[in-house]
Scaffold this active site. Structure first.
Site, PDB file in Angstrom:
ATOM      1  N   CYS A 128       0.825  -1.211   0.000  1.00  0.00           N
ATOM      2  CA  CYS A 128       0.000   0.000   0.000  1.00  0.00           C
ATOM      3  C   CYS A 128       0.858   1.260   0.000  1.00  0.00           C
ATOM      4  CB  CYS A 128      -0.925  -0.017   1.219  1.00  0.00           C
ATOM      5  SG  CYS A 128      -1.812   1.521   1.431  1.00  0.00           S
ATOM      6  N   GLU A 138      -6.453   1.710 -13.612  1.00  0.00           N
ATOM      7  CA  GLU A 138      -5.908   2.917 -12.969  1.00  0.00           C
ATOM      8  C   GLU A 138      -4.645   3.397 -13.686  1.00  0.00           C
ATOM      9  OE1 GLU A 138      -7.683   2.414  -8.452  1.00  0.00           O
ATOM     10  OE2 GLU A 138      -5.599   1.879  -8.787  1.00  0.00           O
ATOM     11  N   CYS A 188      -1.359   1.700  -3.171  1.00  0.00           N
ATOM     12  CA  CYS A 188      -2.365   2.766  -2.995  1.00  0.00           C
ATOM     13  C   CYS A 188      -1.776   4.172  -2.923  1.00  0.00           C
ATOM     14  CB  CYS A 188      -3.154   2.539  -1.716  1.00  0.00           C
ATOM     15  SG  CYS A 188      -3.471   0.831  -1.314  1.00  0.00           S
ATOM     16  N   GLU A 233     -26.288  15.328  -4.353  1.00  0.00           N
ATOM     17  CA  GLU A 233     -27.716  15.510  -4.033  1.00  0.00           C
ATOM     18  C   GLU A 233     -28.593  14.583  -4.874  1.00  0.00           C
ATOM     19  OE1 GLU A 233     -29.597  19.363  -5.129  1.00  0.00           O
ATOM     20  OE2 GLU A 233     -27.702  19.805  -6.132  1.00  0.00           O
ATOM     21  N   HIS A 274     -27.441  21.441  -1.789  1.00  0.00           N
ATOM     22  CA  HIS A 274     -27.467  22.050  -3.110  1.00  0.00           C
ATOM     23  C   HIS A 274     -26.506  23.231  -3.189  1.00  0.00           C
ATOM     24  CE1 HIS A 274     -29.260  22.953  -6.966  1.00  0.00           C
ATOM     25  NE2 HIS A 274     -29.342  24.218  -6.610  1.00  0.00           N
ATOM     26  N   TYR A 287      -8.457  -3.461 -11.398  1.00  0.00           N
ATOM     27  CA  TYR A 287      -8.109  -2.184 -10.768  1.00  0.00           C
ATOM     28  C   TYR A 287      -6.794  -1.612 -11.304  1.00  0.00           C
ATOM     29  CZ  TYR A 287     -11.241  -2.890  -6.666  1.00  0.00           C
ATOM     30  OH  TYR A 287     -12.305  -3.047  -5.815  1.00  0.00           O
ATOM     31  N   LYS A 341       0.199   5.382  -6.056  1.00  0.00           N
ATOM     32  CA  LYS A 341      -0.812   5.401  -7.137  1.00  0.00           C
ATOM     33  C   LYS A 341      -1.665   6.655  -7.067  1.00  0.00           C
ATOM     34  CE  LYS A 341      -4.677   4.252  -6.393  1.00  0.00           C
ATOM     35  NZ  LYS A 341      -5.166   2.882  -6.268  1.00  0.00           N
TER      36      LYS A 341
HETATM   37  P1  NDP Z   1      -7.731  -7.710 -10.467  1.00  0.00           P
HETATM   38  O1  NDP Z   1      -8.138  -8.996  -9.897  1.00  0.00           O
HETATM   39  O2  NDP Z   1      -8.516  -6.475 -10.161  1.00  0.00           O
HETATM   40  O3  NDP Z   1      -7.651  -7.810 -12.048  1.00  0.00           O
HETATM   41  C1  NDP Z   1      -6.921  -8.786 -12.696  1.00  0.00           C
HETATM   42  C2  NDP Z   1      -7.222  -8.675 -14.171  1.00  0.00           C
HETATM   43  O4  NDP Z   1      -6.418  -9.575 -14.895  1.00  0.00           O
HETATM   44  C3  NDP Z   1      -8.674  -9.005 -14.501  1.00  0.00           C
HETATM   45  O5  NDP Z   1      -9.121  -8.135 -15.488  1.00  0.00           O
HETATM   46  C4  NDP Z   1      -8.575 -10.429 -15.009  1.00  0.00           C
HETATM   47  O6  NDP Z   1      -9.580 -10.739 -15.934  1.00  0.00           O
HETATM   48  C5  NDP Z   1      -7.233 -10.383 -15.712  1.00  0.00           C
HETATM   49  N1  NDP Z   1      -6.577 -11.682 -15.796  1.00  0.00           N
HETATM   50  C6  NDP Z   1      -6.293 -12.546 -14.816  1.00  0.00           C
HETATM   51  N2  NDP Z   1      -5.655 -13.619 -15.294  1.00  0.00           N
HETATM   52  C7  NDP Z   1      -5.523 -13.440 -16.615  1.00  0.00           C
HETATM   53  C8  NDP Z   1      -4.969 -14.211 -17.671  1.00  0.00           C
HETATM   54  N3  NDP Z   1      -4.395 -15.386 -17.434  1.00  0.00           N
HETATM   55  N4  NDP Z   1      -5.011 -13.700 -18.925  1.00  0.00           N
HETATM   56  C9  NDP Z   1      -5.582 -12.501 -19.172  1.00  0.00           C
HETATM   57  N5  NDP Z   1      -6.138 -11.753 -18.218  1.00  0.00           N
HETATM   58  C10 NDP Z   1      -6.107 -12.202 -16.955  1.00  0.00           C
HETATM   59  O7  NDP Z   1      -6.199  -7.558 -10.054  1.00  0.00           O
HETATM   60  P2  NDP Z   1      -5.202  -6.365 -10.112  1.00  0.00           P
HETATM   61  O8  NDP Z   1      -3.890  -6.984 -10.385  1.00  0.00           O
HETATM   62  O9  NDP Z   1      -5.683  -5.264 -10.985  1.00  0.00           O
HETATM   63  O10 NDP Z   1      -5.238  -5.849  -8.611  1.00  0.00           O
HETATM   64  C11 NDP Z   1      -4.950  -6.760  -7.547  1.00  0.00           C
HETATM   65  C12 NDP Z   1      -5.795  -6.423  -6.331  1.00  0.00           C
HETATM   66  O11 NDP Z   1      -5.296  -5.259  -5.726  1.00  0.00           O
HETATM   67  C13 NDP Z   1      -7.245  -6.115  -6.683  1.00  0.00           C
HETATM   68  O12 NDP Z   1      -8.036  -7.263  -6.657  1.00  0.00           O
HETATM   69  C14 NDP Z   1      -7.650  -5.143  -5.626  1.00  0.00           C
HETATM   70  O13 NDP Z   1      -8.235  -5.836  -4.576  1.00  0.00           O
HETATM   71  C15 NDP Z   1      -6.342  -4.496  -5.191  1.00  0.00           C
HETATM   72  N6  NDP Z   1      -6.267  -3.122  -5.710  1.00  0.00           N
HETATM   73  C16 NDP Z   1      -7.151  -2.206  -5.251  1.00  0.00           C
HETATM   74  C17 NDP Z   1      -7.125  -0.909  -5.710  1.00  0.00           C
HETATM   75  C18 NDP Z   1      -8.114   0.062  -5.194  1.00  0.00           C
HETATM   76  O14 NDP Z   1      -8.734  -0.190  -4.173  1.00  0.00           O
HETATM   77  N7  NDP Z   1      -8.327   1.186  -5.867  1.00  0.00           N
HETATM   78  C19 NDP Z   1      -6.154  -0.478  -6.689  1.00  0.00           C
HETATM   79  C20 NDP Z   1      -5.265  -1.523  -7.141  1.00  0.00           C
HETATM   80  C21 NDP Z   1      -5.336  -2.782  -6.657  1.00  0.00           C
HETATM   81  P3  NDP Z   1     -11.071 -11.190 -15.501  1.00  0.00           P
HETATM   82  O15 NDP Z   1     -11.711  -9.993 -14.860  1.00  0.00           O
HETATM   83  O16 NDP Z   1     -11.684 -11.558 -16.780  1.00  0.00           O
HETATM   84  O17 NDP Z   1     -10.909 -12.315 -14.547  1.00  0.00           O
END
Ligand code: NDP
Length: 464
Positions: free
Chosen positions: A43, A184, A48, A444, A439, A180, A51
């Site tokens: 984080c 982002e 976080c 709102e 407002h 995410y 980012k």
């Molecule tokens: P996510 O789980 O959000 O996303 C992973 C992405 O990778 C999905 O789109 C998934 O597709 C895709 N994916 C997974 N495996 C494959 C594959 N073999 N081939 C192609 N595509 C694939 O993970 P992130 O890495 O983005 O983030 C990790 C975690 O960190 C998040 O789950 C979140 O909890 C946390 N995070 C939170 C943030 C926030 O609160 N703002 C910011 C950044 C991270 P599909 O959806 O189709 O499964």
């Protein structure tokens, strides 16, 4: 009675680890915490915090453009990536210092080394080889990026870890993933002037979010000029003589970019931790299996945060740490509550969400009312920016409870945090209706959507 070197030994200095070590030490327990990299965890060091700082940096070009509509002339602007990286570094170093100070002040012993389990009550400190014992052990080693070695040329790709500290801002980047991190970073780099292409295996980004949020954000990203390759994945990445990267996709598209970033999920950081030696059970994804109180299969060992693969979010790890403290040291057995967690995607526009998506609510409840407003925010009237805000409330028709709230637009995350209180408290739509509007504000809309936009009965949309 067995005596141990420590009451509590914590492995991992991220959000969950530091919180449990600091509070246990402040309660008079003898505590040690080991971290092999930097205190603060994902984080603070490469998640976080940096980012969000980069999100702010990337928003300035739109602010400069918008200013004209309000009578301002903004002169020539220039962005310096190295300055941003240095400023970010100074801030995370400051935060890291605060984490250490908190531990120090509470009386926890800081061990700057990797630590691994040597048994149910013992830990080996890698830098010295010393084995120490503890009555309780907490594992809070977080997660790491999935490298995806099956992609030919994956070694040329970066992850979010490296993206924060690139020696120079790339002119172009291909980002893989639709979650995410991918979304982002696509917005951050685009805002900083980088030519961005996003490749995602599904038909629409952010698979677990409400459909309106997904479509609204996707449309906004495309309108800004972020290129999307959907229903497609990377097959190979090759480095050419001039250092550029040539990516071939399964659908046959070729993308040439300065950088390729993989954001395809994260996995629990459990390799080489001695878990097998101690008999700690893992699930198929390599996460530590825990009970409702975060206790592992070994009664003296607990696990908190991303290493358990429950919900990968900082506040969740901190909450799990506090539940562990209440249960083990304050005589108040407390299970972490993972229900109704507000979350935001810091894209531009931002998504703020809490509770069930329309799709999920329609699956779970017999009758669902959907209240939806789409409008141009006031600031966009003078700035002339073609921008739409979407707000949605999902209501269970049977008991009138608001079970989902979703916002796309400025400050959506801030609003989702406050909406989180109302959903957690079990507020009904009638509570929203009798709340006075503030407002003029965008929020709102949340208390002035008096009639449902449509109703979903037994999974079918029946009105609107
Ligand atoms: P996510 O789980 O959000 O996303 C992973 C992405 O990778 C999905 O789109 C998934 O597709 C895709 N994916 C997974 N495996 C494959 C594959 N073999 N081939 C192609 N595509 C694939 O993970 P992130 O890495 O983005 O983030 C990790 C975690 O960190 C998040 O789950 C979140 O909890 C946390 N995070 C939170 C943030 C926030 O609160 N703002 C910011 C950044 C991270 P599909 O959806 O189709 O499964």
């Amino acid at each position: 009675m067995t005596t141990y070197d420590y009451d509590l030994f914590v492995i991992g200095g991220g959000s969950g680890g530091v919180r449990s070590a600091r509070v246990a030490a402040s309660l008079g327990k003898k505590v040690a915490i080991a971290e092999e990299f930097r205190f603060g965890g994902t984080c603070v060091i490469r998640g976080c915090v940096p980012k969000k700082l980069y999100v702010y940096a990337s928003q300035f070009p739109e602010h400069f453009e918008d200013a004209a509509g309000f009578g301002w002339s903004v002169g020539e602007t220039r962005f310096d990536w190295t300055k941003l990286v240095a400023a970010k570094e100074a801030e995370i170093t400051r935060l890291e210092g605060l984490y250490r100070k908190g531990l120090d002040n509470a009386g926890a012993e800081i061990i700057e080394s990797r630590a691994e389990l040597a048994g149910a009550h013992s830990v080996r400190i890698a830098s010295t080889g010393q084995v120490v014992t503890a009555e309780r052990i907490v594992i809070a080693t977080g997660g790491s990026v999935n490298a995806h070695a099956e992609i030919a040329g994956y070694e040329h790709c970066i992850s979010s870890n490296e993206a924060f500290d690139l020696p120079e801002l790339p002119r172009s980047i291909l980002i893989a993933g639709g979650g995410y991190i991918a979304v982002e970073f696509a917005n951050i780099f685009h805002g900083l002037g980088v030519d961005v292409t996003l490749i995602y295996r599904g038909p629409e980004l952010l698979s677990r979010f409400d459909g309106d949020m997904r479509r609204g954000l996707q449309d906004a990203m495309m309108a800004k000029g972020i290129k999307l390759l959907l229903n497609d994945v990377i097959e190979s990445v090759e480095k050419t003589a001039d250092g550029a990267l040539t990516t071939r996709t399964r659908a046959g598209t070729v993308v040439v970019a300065d950088q390729v970033m993989l954001a395809l999920g994260r996995h629990p950081n459990t390799a080489g931790l001695g878990l097998e030696t101690a008999g700690v059970a893992l699930n198929a994804r390599g996460a530590i299996i825990v009970d409702d109180y975060s206790r592992s299969s070994v009664p003296s060992i607990w696990a908190l945060g991303d290493v358990t693969d429950r919900v990968q979010l900082t506040p969740v790890a901190i909450h799990e740490a506090m539940c562990f403290i209440d249960t083990e040291y304050r005589g108040k057995p407390t299970k972490p509550d993972h229900d109704t967690i507000p979350t935001a995607v810091f894209s531009q526009p931002e998504i703020g969400t809490v509770g069930l998506s329309e799709e999920e609510a329609a699956r779970r409840f017999a009758e669902v009312e959907v209240y939806r407003a789409q409008f141009r925010p006031m600031k966009a009237t003078l700035s002339g920016r073609a921008e739409k805000m979407i707000m949605k409330l999902i209501v269970n028709a049977t008991d009138r409870k608001v079970i989902g709230a979703h916002i796309l637009g400025h400050e959506a995350g801030e609003m989702a945090q406050l909406l989180g209180i109302t959903l957690k408290a079990g507020c009904t739509k009638d509570d929203f209706d009798r709340t006075m509007a503030l407002h003029p504000s965008a929020a709102e809309e949340l208390v002035t959507m008096y009639s449902p936009s449509y109703i979903i009965r037994n999974g079918e949309r029946v009105t609107g």
